[in-house]
Motif scaffolding. Structure first.
Motif, PDB file in Angstrom:
ATOM      1  N   ILE A 104     -12.956  -0.676  11.857  1.00  0.00           N
ATOM      2  CA  ILE A 104     -11.684  -1.402  11.840  1.00  0.00           C
ATOM      3  C   ILE A 104     -11.770  -2.516  10.802  1.00  0.00           C
ATOM      4  O   ILE A 104     -12.741  -3.274  10.765  1.00  0.00           O
ATOM      5  N   ALA A 105     -10.753  -2.591   9.956  1.00  0.00           N
ATOM      6  CA  ALA A 105     -10.728  -3.586   8.883  1.00  0.00           C
ATOM      7  C   ALA A 105      -9.432  -4.376   8.946  1.00  0.00           C
ATOM      8  O   ALA A 105      -8.370  -3.835   9.267  1.00  0.00           O
ATOM      9  N   PRO A 135      -9.356  -7.284   2.773  1.00  0.00           N
ATOM     10  CA  PRO A 135      -9.980  -6.547   1.668  1.00  0.00           C
ATOM     11  C   PRO A 135     -11.501  -6.620   1.699  1.00  0.00           C
ATOM     12  O   PRO A 135     -12.181  -5.637   1.413  1.00  0.00           O
ATOM     13  N   GLN A 136     -12.025  -7.791   2.098  1.00  0.00           N
ATOM     14  CA  GLN A 136     -13.475  -7.936   2.113  1.00  0.00           C
ATOM     15  C   GLN A 136     -14.117  -7.063   3.171  1.00  0.00           C
ATOM     16  O   GLN A 136     -15.234  -6.568   2.992  1.00  0.00           O
ATOM     17  N   ASP A 137     -13.418  -6.845   4.301  1.00  0.00           N
ATOM     18  CA  ASP A 137     -13.933  -5.921   5.321  1.00  0.00           C
ATOM     19  C   ASP A 137     -14.151  -4.537   4.724  1.00  0.00           C
ATOM     20  O   ASP A 137     -15.163  -3.874   4.995  1.00  0.00           O
ATOM     21  N   VAL A 138     -13.189  -4.091   3.907  1.00  0.00           N
ATOM     22  CA  VAL A 138     -13.304  -2.770   3.284  1.00  0.00           C
ATOM     23  C   VAL A 138     -14.425  -2.766   2.250  1.00  0.00           C
ATOM     24  O   VAL A 138     -15.237  -1.832   2.201  1.00  0.00           O
ATOM     25  N   VAL A 139     -14.476  -3.802   1.439  1.00  0.00           N
ATOM     26  CA  VAL A 139     -15.533  -3.899   0.428  1.00  0.00           C
ATOM     27  C   VAL A 139     -16.909  -3.868   1.092  1.00  0.00           C
ATOM     28  O   VAL A 139     -17.821  -3.149   0.651  1.00  0.00           O
ATOM     29  N   SER A 178      -9.669   1.824   9.505  1.00  0.00           N
ATOM     30  CA  SER A 178      -8.291   1.706   9.981  1.00  0.00           C
ATOM     31  C   SER A 178      -7.917   0.267  10.265  1.00  0.00           C
ATOM     32  O   SER A 178      -8.779  -0.566  10.573  1.00  0.00           O
ATOM     33  N   ASP A 179      -6.608  -0.008  10.168  1.00  0.00           N
ATOM     34  CA  ASP A 179      -6.096  -1.252  10.717  1.00  0.00           C
ATOM     35  C   ASP A 179      -6.159  -1.148  12.246  1.00  0.00           C
ATOM     36  O   ASP A 179      -6.418  -0.080  12.796  1.00  0.00           O
ATOM     37  N   PHE A 180      -5.904  -2.246  12.943  1.00  0.00           N
ATOM     38  CA  PHE A 180      -6.083  -2.263  14.400  1.00  0.00           C
ATOM     39  C   PHE A 180      -4.744  -2.222  15.124  1.00  0.00           C
ATOM     40  O   PHE A 180      -3.748  -2.800  14.674  1.00  0.00           O
ATOM     41  N   TRP A 181      -4.725  -1.515  16.245  1.00  0.00           N
ATOM     42  CA  TRP A 181      -3.600  -1.563  17.189  1.00  0.00           C
ATOM     43  C   TRP A 181      -4.134  -1.263  18.584  1.00  0.00           C
ATOM     44  O   TRP A 181      -5.178  -0.621  18.761  1.00  0.00           O
TER      45      TRP A 181
END
Length: 371
Positions: free
Chosen positions: A305-306, A309-313, A287-290
């Motif tokens: 939490i990402a 794009p590299q966080d997801v990869v 997920s994105d952060f909030w």
């Protein structure tokens, strides 16, 4: 509150989940209420775009009726509205302002608002956009039930003059959202209607990772995406996915992506129903952060939490299977403990029980005992 309640809900839609998240939210909540013996009437404006996409035209957990004219509807259901323990108006109801004014003129026992779009609503009011709720109407309600919690509730009371703001997060129908045991076929999936302010995050956290991982498989399900989007070849598109297929969809993903609208990120404490649905199906969430997210689902324990794009990869290629499954299991446990339709129904019943009956109704029916 020992006796069953009689509740009337006037919401955007219960019959159709096409292009909205309201229907599944209402379904989980109302099923939870019905399981406890409460009586519910849901009144839905009959509009063509939902009429042609109804996936639950005859629910077995409540009475569902359609109307085309507010005046005619009030004539038919006036007695039911006046005798109900609570009348609840939802956000984005067509001609909401007119409807609320008409209801406020009746001797109702309790009149409440359920905002399933709280950050969007407040941002609209700040701009003077009164599409379905007027600023002057905020103090009308005995309770303002909010999709958002945390500090947002204080703002609603202090800045918008609501009498009482109560968090009523979305929830999941835990009997229908379960892991199906199917083998995952997608490395990352996303379920959501196209939204201009969400699309940059979809681009960043799904489309770009798909380009970087051409041998991985991705999927995006939801309507209204423009033809101009350049989807990589390894991203499958599903135009519309009815709720009956959600559990299978989540179960066939190694990870599911949660993307949050900008107004909700700015407000914080606004969990999407998709979070709870994915967790109930044991699909690990990226997920994105909030603000408030990690209060519900702690980072690296129940959610990833990402930001890039590299966080997801890195998550898709580097997270070991034991950790992936444990993140899913922890999120599942937390949702089962506090975010099912049954849990949310009890929160609503408790809140209604704490509200006094309106004086206008008490004077009309002074012999009837307070619920």
């Amino acid at each position: 509150m020992k006796r069953p309640l009689d509740i009337v809900v006037l919401g955007l839609s219960l019959s159709s989940s096409w292009g909205n998240g309201h229907a599944t939210t209402f379904r989980a909540l109302l099923r939870g209420l019905a399981a406890e013996g409460h009586r519910i009437l849901f009144l839905e404006r009959d509009v063509p775009w939902y009429a042609s996409h109804r996936d639950l035209p005859e629910p077995d957990f409540c009475e569902l009726a359609y109307y085309t004219d507010i005046g005619d509807m009030l004539s038919v259901y006036r007695d039911r509205l006046e005798q109900a323990d609570a009348v609840i108006v939802g956000s984005y109801v067509p001609e909401g302002i007119k409807l609320i004014d008409k209801l406020a003129s009746l001797p109702l026992r309790r009149l409440c608002f359920y905002d399933i779009d709280t950050p969007v609503t407040l941002a609209k009011l700040d701009r003077g956009d009164e599409e379905y709720l007027a600023l002057r109407q905020m103090p009308i309600f005995d309770a303002y039930f909010s999709f958002s919690g945390g500090q947002v509730l204080t703002r609603i009371e202090q800045d918008y003059r609501a009498l009482k703001a109560v968090a009523l997060y979305c929830s999941v129908d835990a009997e229908r959202y379960v892991n199906t045991g199917e083998t995952p076929v997608w490395d990352l999936g996303y379920l959501g209607t196209y939204s201009l302010d969400r699309q940059p995050t979809v681009e960043r956290l799904l489309i770009e990772p798909a380009r970087r991982l051409p041998n991985a498989r991705f999927v995006v399900a939801g309507p209204q995406y423009p033809d101009t989007i350049d989807w990589p070849e390894n991203v499958e598109r599903i135009e519309h996915l009815p709720p009956s297929e959600h559990a299978s969809f989540y179960s066939r993903q190694r990870f599911t992506l949660n993307v949050t609208r900008q107004d909700m990120i700015a407000a914080g404490w606004s969990p999407s129903v998709r979070l709870f649905e994915a967790a109930a199906c044991r699909s690990p969430i990226i997920s994105d952060f909030w603000r408030g997210l990690t209060d519900l689902l702690p980072e690296d324990e129940a959610i990833v939490i990402a930001d890039s794009p590299q966080d997801v990869v890195d998550t898709l290629t580097g997270l070991d299977e034991w950790t992936r499954l444990n993140i899913a299991a922890d999120a599942h446990r937390r949702v089962q403990e506090g975010h099912t339709g049954h849990a949310r129904a009890q929160e609503l019943v408790d809140a209604i029980a704490a509200m006094p009956v309106r004086s206008s109704h008490a004077s009309k029916d002074g012999m009837r005992k307070t619920a």
